[in-house]
Design an enzyme around this catalytic site. Structure first.
Site, PDB file in Angstrom:
ATOM      1  N   GLU A   2      31.678  31.068  37.758  1.00 18.27           N
ATOM      2  CA  GLU A   2      33.273  31.019  37.891  1.00 18.27           C
ATOM      3  C   GLU A   2      33.274  30.270  39.421  1.00 18.27           C
ATOM      4  O   GLU A   2      32.452  30.351  40.183  1.00 18.27           O
ATOM      5  CB  GLU A   2      33.624  32.424  37.652  1.00 18.27           C
ATOM      6  CG  GLU A   2      35.280  32.384  37.685  1.00 18.27           C
ATOM      7  CD  GLU A   2      36.172  31.480  36.932  1.00 18.27           C
ATOM      8  OE1 GLU A   2      35.829  30.272  36.772  1.00 18.27           O
ATOM      9  OE2 GLU A   2      36.876  31.915  36.409  1.00 18.27           O
ATOM     10  N   ASP A   3      34.236  29.742  39.314  1.00 12.59           N
ATOM     11  CA  ASP A   3      34.803  28.996  40.744  1.00 12.59           C
ATOM     12  C   ASP A   3      35.246  29.983  41.668  1.00 12.59           C
ATOM     13  O   ASP A   3      34.713  30.171  42.619  1.00 12.59           O
ATOM     14  CB  ASP A   3      35.821  27.982  40.496  1.00 12.59           C
ATOM     15  CG  ASP A   3      37.179  28.029  39.720  1.00 12.59           C
ATOM     16  OD1 ASP A   3      37.135  29.471  39.362  1.00 12.59           O
ATOM     17  OD2 ASP A   3      37.960  27.394  39.619  1.00 12.59           O
ATOM     18  N   ASP A   9      40.048  35.929  41.438  1.00 14.91           N
ATOM     19  CA  ASP A   9      41.291  36.156  42.478  1.00 14.91           C
ATOM     20  C   ASP A   9      41.691  37.338  41.668  1.00 14.91           C
ATOM     21  O   ASP A   9      41.230  38.626  42.410  1.00 14.91           O
ATOM     22  CB  ASP A   9      42.148  34.984  41.854  1.00 14.91           C
ATOM     23  CG  ASP A   9      43.410  34.913  42.743  1.00 14.91           C
ATOM     24  OD1 ASP A   9      43.492  35.470  43.813  1.00 14.91           O
ATOM     25  OD2 ASP A   9      44.246  34.311  42.366  1.00 14.91           O
ATOM     26  N   PHE A  21      45.279  29.714  49.075  1.00 12.52           N
ATOM     27  CA  PHE A  21      45.231  28.670  48.018  1.00 12.52           C
ATOM     28  C   PHE A  21      44.234  27.395  48.325  1.00 12.52           C
ATOM     29  O   PHE A  21      44.387  26.531  49.062  1.00 12.52           O
ATOM     30  CB  PHE A  21      46.098  28.092  47.509  1.00 12.52           C
ATOM     31  CG  PHE A  21      46.009  27.487  45.988  1.00 12.52           C
ATOM     32  CD1 PHE A  21      46.286  28.160  44.920  1.00 12.52           C
ATOM     33  CD2 PHE A  21      46.036  26.216  45.898  1.00 12.52           C
ATOM     34  CE1 PHE A  21      45.993  27.825  43.443  1.00 12.52           C
ATOM     35  CE2 PHE A  21      45.809  25.499  44.732  1.00 12.52           C
ATOM     36  CZ  PHE A  21      45.935  26.091  43.523  1.00 12.52           C
ATOM     37  N   ARG A  48      40.085  17.793  42.949  1.00 14.52           N
ATOM     38  CA  ARG A  48      38.544  18.430  42.376  1.00 14.52           C
ATOM     39  C   ARG A  48      37.398  17.575  42.895  1.00 14.52           C
ATOM     40  O   ARG A  48      36.585  18.302  43.251  1.00 14.52           O
ATOM     41  CB  ARG A  48      38.487  18.321  41.004  1.00 14.52           C
ATOM     42  CG  ARG A  48      39.518  19.242  40.063  1.00 14.52           C
ATOM     43  CD  ARG A  48      39.233  18.932  38.543  1.00 14.52           C
ATOM     44  NE  ARG A  48      40.103  19.667  37.768  1.00 14.52           N
ATOM     45  CZ  ARG A  48      40.222  21.012  37.446  1.00 14.52           C
ATOM     46  NH1 ARG A  48      39.869  21.969  38.086  1.00 14.52           N
ATOM     47  NH2 ARG A  48      41.251  21.237  36.608  1.00 14.52           N
TER      48      ARG A  48
HETATM   49  P1  5GP Z   1      42.008  35.256  38.186  1.00 12.94           P
HETATM   50  O1  5GP Z   1      41.951  35.521  36.519  1.00 12.94           O
HETATM   51  O2  5GP Z   1      40.840  35.834  38.801  1.00 12.94           O
HETATM   52  O3  5GP Z   1      43.354  35.756  38.888  1.00 12.94           O
HETATM   53  O4  5GP Z   1      41.758  33.825  38.273  1.00 12.94           O
HETATM   54  C1  5GP Z   1      40.965  33.116  38.379  1.00 12.94           C
HETATM   55  C2  5GP Z   1      41.294  31.490  38.147  1.00 12.94           C
HETATM   56  O5  5GP Z   1      42.262  31.338  38.833  1.00 12.94           O
HETATM   57  C3  5GP Z   1      39.978  30.833  38.922  1.00 12.94           C
HETATM   58  O6  5GP Z   1      38.958  30.368  37.813  1.00 12.94           O
HETATM   59  C4  5GP Z   1      40.859  29.433  39.248  1.00 12.94           C
HETATM   60  O7  5GP Z   1      40.897  28.654  38.183  1.00 12.94           O
HETATM   61  C5  5GP Z   1      42.358  29.886  39.447  1.00 12.94           C
HETATM   62  N1  5GP Z   1      42.433  30.249  41.202  1.00 12.94           N
HETATM   63  C6  5GP Z   1      42.653  31.479  41.734  1.00 12.94           C
HETATM   64  N2  5GP Z   1      42.846  31.252  42.836  1.00 12.94           N
HETATM   65  C7  5GP Z   1      42.702  29.760  42.929  1.00 12.94           C
HETATM   66  C8  5GP Z   1      42.891  29.207  44.313  1.00 12.94           C
HETATM   67  O8  5GP Z   1      42.800  29.420  45.478  1.00 12.94           O
HETATM   68  N3  5GP Z   1      42.784  27.572  44.134  1.00 12.94           N
HETATM   69  C9  5GP Z   1      42.496  27.197  42.697  1.00 12.94           C
HETATM   70  N4  5GP Z   1      42.483  25.863  42.779  1.00 12.94           N
HETATM   71  N5  5GP Z   1      42.459  27.960  41.657  1.00 12.94           N
HETATM   72  C10 5GP Z   1      42.563  29.279  41.977  1.00 12.94           C
END
Ligand code: 5GP
Length: 176
Positions: A98-99, A102, A151, A164
Site C-alpha cells: 500500500e502507498d 492513514d 497531505f 503521481r
Molecule cells: P485510509 O483508508 O488508511 O484512510 O486511506 C488510505 C488511502 O488514502 C491511501 O491508500 C491513499 O490512497 C489515500 N491517502 C491517505 N493519505 C494520503 C495523502 O497524504 N496523500 C495522498 N495522495 N493520498 C492519501
C-alpha cells in the site's frame, strides 16, 4: 486548488535506500513458499514495482483497485473494490503493498476480504504511515517512513490524478 505549493518531504535517494532495505528484509523473512505481492492501485504502483525488484527471491504479483478517497483530500469513508485480483491467493504468503496508511479503514477492510480467500499468511507493506490519523488498528510489518499528518503527493501518490510521476514525496499545500 489556489496556488498549489510543493515541499520535498522525502527525497528520491532516501526512498530508494529505504525500499532496498525493505526488500532485503522481505527476502530474509520469506525463505520458502509462494510469495505474492498485491499492489493496491493506483497509489502503490511505483512502490510495488521498485519493491518487487528489491526482493531477491521469486514473487508473483497481482493488483487490486480500491477507492476510498474520491477526488479530493478527504476520505469518503467508503471502501469500494474497483478491480479484483486475477489470481487465487489460497495457500500463498501474501504481502499487501500500500502507498500510505492513514485512517486504516482501507487496509482493515482489505485484510478481512483477503482473509476469506485462505492465504497461508497476510502481511502489510506500506511506504508511508500517518499514525496520528488512525481510526482502525492495523499492523504494518514493513513501513517505509512514518510521517506527520500532512497531505503528500509524488512517487505514485496523487491529488486529483496529478503529481503521481514526481520522484520525491512532497507535501502539497495551498498558499494565499
Ligand atoms: P485510509 O483508508 O488508511 O484512510 O486511506 C488510505 C488511502 O488514502 C491511501 O491508500 C491513499 O490512497 C489515500 N491517502 C491517505 N493519505 C494520503 C495523502 O497524504 N496523500 C495522498 N495522495 N493520498 C492519501
Amino acid at each position: 486548488m489556489n496556488n498549489p505549493q510543493l515541499r520535498v518531504l522525502i527525497a528520491d535517494a532516501d526512498i530508494d535506500k529505504r525500499v532496498a532495505e525493505l526488500g532485503a528484509q522481505i527476502t530474509k523473512d520469506y525463505k520458502e513458499g509462494d510469495l505474492i505481492l498485491i499492489g493496491i492501485l493506483k497509489g502503490a504502483f511505483i512502490f510495488v514495482a521498485d519493491l518487487a525488484r528489491a526482493i531477491h527471491r521469486p514473487v508473483r504479483m497481482d493488483f487490486m483497485g480500491i477507492s476510498s478517497y474520491g477526488k479530493g483530500k478527504t476520505s469518503s469513508g467508503e471502501v469500494k473494490v474497483t478491480k479484483d485480483l486475477d489470481t487465487s491467493i489460497e495457500g500463498a504468503n501474501v504481502i499487501i503493498v500500500e502507498d500510505i496508511v492513514d485512517t486504516g479503514v482501507t487496509l482493515s477492510y482489505l485484510i478481512g476480504l483477503l482473509h476469506n480467500r485462505k492465504p497461508r499468511s497476510i502481511r502489510i507493506a506500506a511506504l508511508l504511515d500517518k499514525p496520528d490519523r488512525r481510526l482502525r488498528p492495523v499492523q504494518v510489518s514493513y513501513t517505509g517512513f512514518t510521517i506527520p499528518d500532512e497531505f503528500v503527493v509524488g512517487y505514485g501518490l496523487d491529488f486529483s490524478e496529478n503529481y503521481r510521476g514526481l520522484k520525491d514525496i512532497c507535501v502539497l499545500s495551498e498558499s494565499e
